[in-house]
Design a protein around this motif. Structure first.
Motif, short mmCIF file in Angstrom:
data_model
loop_
_atom_site.label_atom_id
_atom_site.label_comp_id
_atom_site.label_asym_id
_atom_site.label_seq_id
_atom_site.Cartn_x
_atom_site.Cartn_y
_atom_site.Cartn_z
N ALA A 129 -25.13 24.70 -7.57
CA ALA A 129 -26.42 24.16 -8.05
C ALA A 129 -27.44 25.28 -8.22
O ALA A 129 -28.22 25.27 -9.17
CB ALA A 129 -26.94 23.11 -7.07
N GLU A 130 -27.40 26.25 -7.31
CA GLU A 130 -28.34 27.37 -7.42
C GLU A 130 -28.05 28.17 -8.70
O GLU A 130 -28.96 28.52 -9.45
CB GLU A 130 -28.20 28.27 -6.19
N LEU A 131 -26.77 28.41 -8.95
CA LEU A 131 -26.40 29.13 -10.18
C LEU A 131 -26.90 28.35 -11.40
O LEU A 131 -27.52 28.91 -12.31
CB LEU A 131 -24.87 29.32 -10.23
N LYS A 132 -26.63 27.05 -11.39
CA LYS A 132 -26.99 26.24 -12.56
C LYS A 132 -28.50 26.15 -12.75
O LYS A 132 -28.99 26.00 -13.89
CB LYS A 132 -26.39 24.84 -12.38
N SER A 133 -29.25 26.25 -11.66
CA SER A 133 -30.71 26.06 -11.78
C SER A 133 -31.36 27.13 -12.66
O SER A 133 -32.46 26.93 -13.16
CB SER A 133 -31.36 26.05 -10.40
N GLY A 134 -30.65 28.21 -12.89
CA GLY A 134 -31.18 29.24 -13.80
C GLY A 134 -30.88 28.95 -15.26
O GLY A 134 -31.23 29.75 -16.14
N PHE A 135 -30.23 27.82 -15.54
CA PHE A 135 -29.79 27.52 -16.92
C PHE A 135 -30.15 26.09 -17.28
O PHE A 135 -29.31 25.21 -17.37
CB PHE A 135 -28.28 27.78 -17.05
N THR A 136 -31.44 25.87 -17.49
CA THR A 136 -31.92 24.51 -17.72
C THR A 136 -32.23 24.22 -19.19
O THR A 136 -32.62 23.12 -19.53
CB THR A 136 -33.18 24.25 -16.89
N GLY A 137 -32.06 25.21 -20.06
CA GLY A 137 -32.33 24.98 -21.48
C GLY A 137 -31.04 25.03 -22.29
O GLY A 137 -30.00 25.47 -21.80
N LEU A 138 -31.11 24.53 -23.51
CA LEU A 138 -29.96 24.66 -24.41
C LEU A 138 -30.17 25.87 -25.31
O LEU A 138 -31.30 26.22 -25.63
CB LEU A 138 -29.85 23.43 -25.32
#
Ligand code: DSN
Length: 443
Positions: free
Chosen positions: A413-422
């Motif tokens: 989840a921490e890794l993914k939190s840096g990638f919130t846009g398309l």
């Protein structure tokens, strides 16, 4: 949005609770996926401008037939959008024929079988254990059309068709149609190499591009309609980040063939087609023409980086001699990590979404020894090679070092939190990802 109000009848209040519960479940699903690392090779995210058309009025309408030749009134704007969609498809795939009425990849496959084969015909294809789609199975589209599979010889080391042995099979058995394409699709298929044999026996080439559609359009894979296939079928939501829909393309200078494909699409396998997803598909084609080359390049680069990083961490990634993949997909034999089912389930507990997958040599369809990983979605949110190395580290922590799933899930989840846009679409950025939120108020 109108709300059934508190003083409604008992059935209204009961059903309002049901509606709230369905919305809550979908919201839980969405927030789970926002926190997770999505590695299903056949999934992707729809751009904001494509997604908004899914709830447009096109959803409510009928448009049977072809643009300008409909069976219903009121279709002028639908016709305009469908003509644009067809033009964009032909431009994107550099071909002369398109039909965007099949509502899914399997429906497109059924249409091709209806147009180009008769019950009892022989059709060349790959085995399910070598990565073929269930359309090729007797319990799938092949069985529905009553055609009989002729299996190609397989080179399991190189994860593709064994050309010399397959030539012999084709010459001996002489199928009417030869299907290329896979659901575990690591390397291009030898269409050009087998084209002379197909010509010799009078067989037509057919390519199911569902998995690699966006890579073909982006110039990162093969180009089957220019290598010897006369027809291409596909779904449109994997490496082509479009809506869930279907597509048929052709490039044969043969109007009779085009007509057969059109009549198989309608009235053969559809009545109405899905106008809202067709409109979204037109947007996705336009966005792929603008951004698809870079997206396809990074998707493949990420898959190769993921394969390499997993290999370096001791995973049995298929085809190491060939750089693991030339597509968006990596296949990992996880016999030492508990088998495909257990590994995929444990990964999901840790917020890493994959699927168990049959691999060549698997003896039981119920106990696949592989997991299939794909990079379309992680690339779409902007991840690159560095993040692929981090994902491999999470695999290692979970499946080799037995770190608890809850801890790995927090790290994912921490890794993914840096990638919130398309990325690779219009309207990209933070707002694009928030487009996942539901639009209405609570009932
Ligand atoms: N079942 C899909 C996949 O995951 O490959 C193809 O239809």
């Amino acid at each position: 949005m109108t709300a059934p109000h508190e003083t409604g009848t008992a059935p209204e209040r009961e059903m309002a609770d049901v509606v709230r519960s369905i919305r809550d479940t979908v919201k839980r699903h969405s927030s789970r996926f926002e926190r997770s690392i999505p590695l299903i090779a056949s999934e992707n995210l729809l751009s904001p401008y494509a997604k908004e058309l899914l709830i447009s009025d096109f959803h409510s309408r009928y448009a049977e037939g072809l643009p300008g030749e409909r069976y219903y009134e009121g279709n002028e704007q639908v016709d305009e959008v469908e003509r644009t969609c067809l033009d964009l498809a032909k431009r994107l795939f550099r071909c002369s024929f398109a039909d965007v009425r099949p509502i899914s990849g399997t429906v497109a496959n059924l249409a091709v079988l209806k147009a180009l084969a008769e019950p009892g015909d022989l059709v060349g294809t790959s085995r399910l254990a070598n990565g073929a789609h269930i359309s090729s199975a007797s319990f799938g589209a092949f069985g529905m059309r009553g055609v009989k599979p002729v299996y190609y010889a397989w080179d399991a080391e190189r994860m593709t068709i064994d050309v010399p042995r397959t030539r012999e099979i084709l010459l001996a058995v002489r199928p009417k149609l030869c299907l290329f394409g896979l659901s575990l699709f690591l390397f291009p298929m030898p269409v050009a190499e087998l084209a002379p044999t197909m010509e010799q026996i009078g067989a037509r080439g057919w390519y199911d591009a569902a998995h690699v559609l966006g890579l073909i359009a982006g110039g990162e894979f093969q180009d089957p309609l220019h290598e010897g296939c006369v027809v291409l079928s596909a779904s449109t939501h994997k490496t082509l980040p479009g809506p869930q829909h279907g597509l048929i393309l052709g490039n044969a200078p043969d109007p009779e063939l085009d007509k057969r494909l059109q009549s198989a699409a309608f009235p053969g396998v559809t009545s109405n087609h899905h106008l809202h997803t067709m409109a979204a598909l037109a947007v996705s084609f336009a966005e792929h023409l603008a951004f698809g080359r870079e997206y396809a390049r990074q998707t493949v680069a990420n898959a190769r980086a993921l394969g390499q990083a997993l290999h370096e961490r001791g995973f049995d990634v298929l085809a190491p001699e060939l750089g693991f993949t030339r597509s968006h997909t990596v296949a990992v034999r996880v016999a030492n990590e508990g088998g495909g089912e257990a590994a995929a389930r444990r990964l999901a507990e840790a917020g890493i979404i994959t699927n168990k997958n049959l691999l060549p040599g698997d003896t039981s369809p119920k106990h696949p020894q592989g997991v299939r990983l794909g990079t379309p979605e992680v690339t779409r949110v902007g991840m690159r090679e560095r993040e692929m190395a981090r994902i491999a580290e999470l695999f290692d922590d979970l499946l080799h070092r037995q770190r608890p799933a809850a801890e790995v899930s927090s790290a994912a989840a921490e890794l993914k939190s840096g990638f919130t846009g398309l990325k690779y679409c219009f309207g990209a950025g933070e707002a694009a990802y928030r487009f996942y939120d539901l639009v209405g108020h609570e009932p």
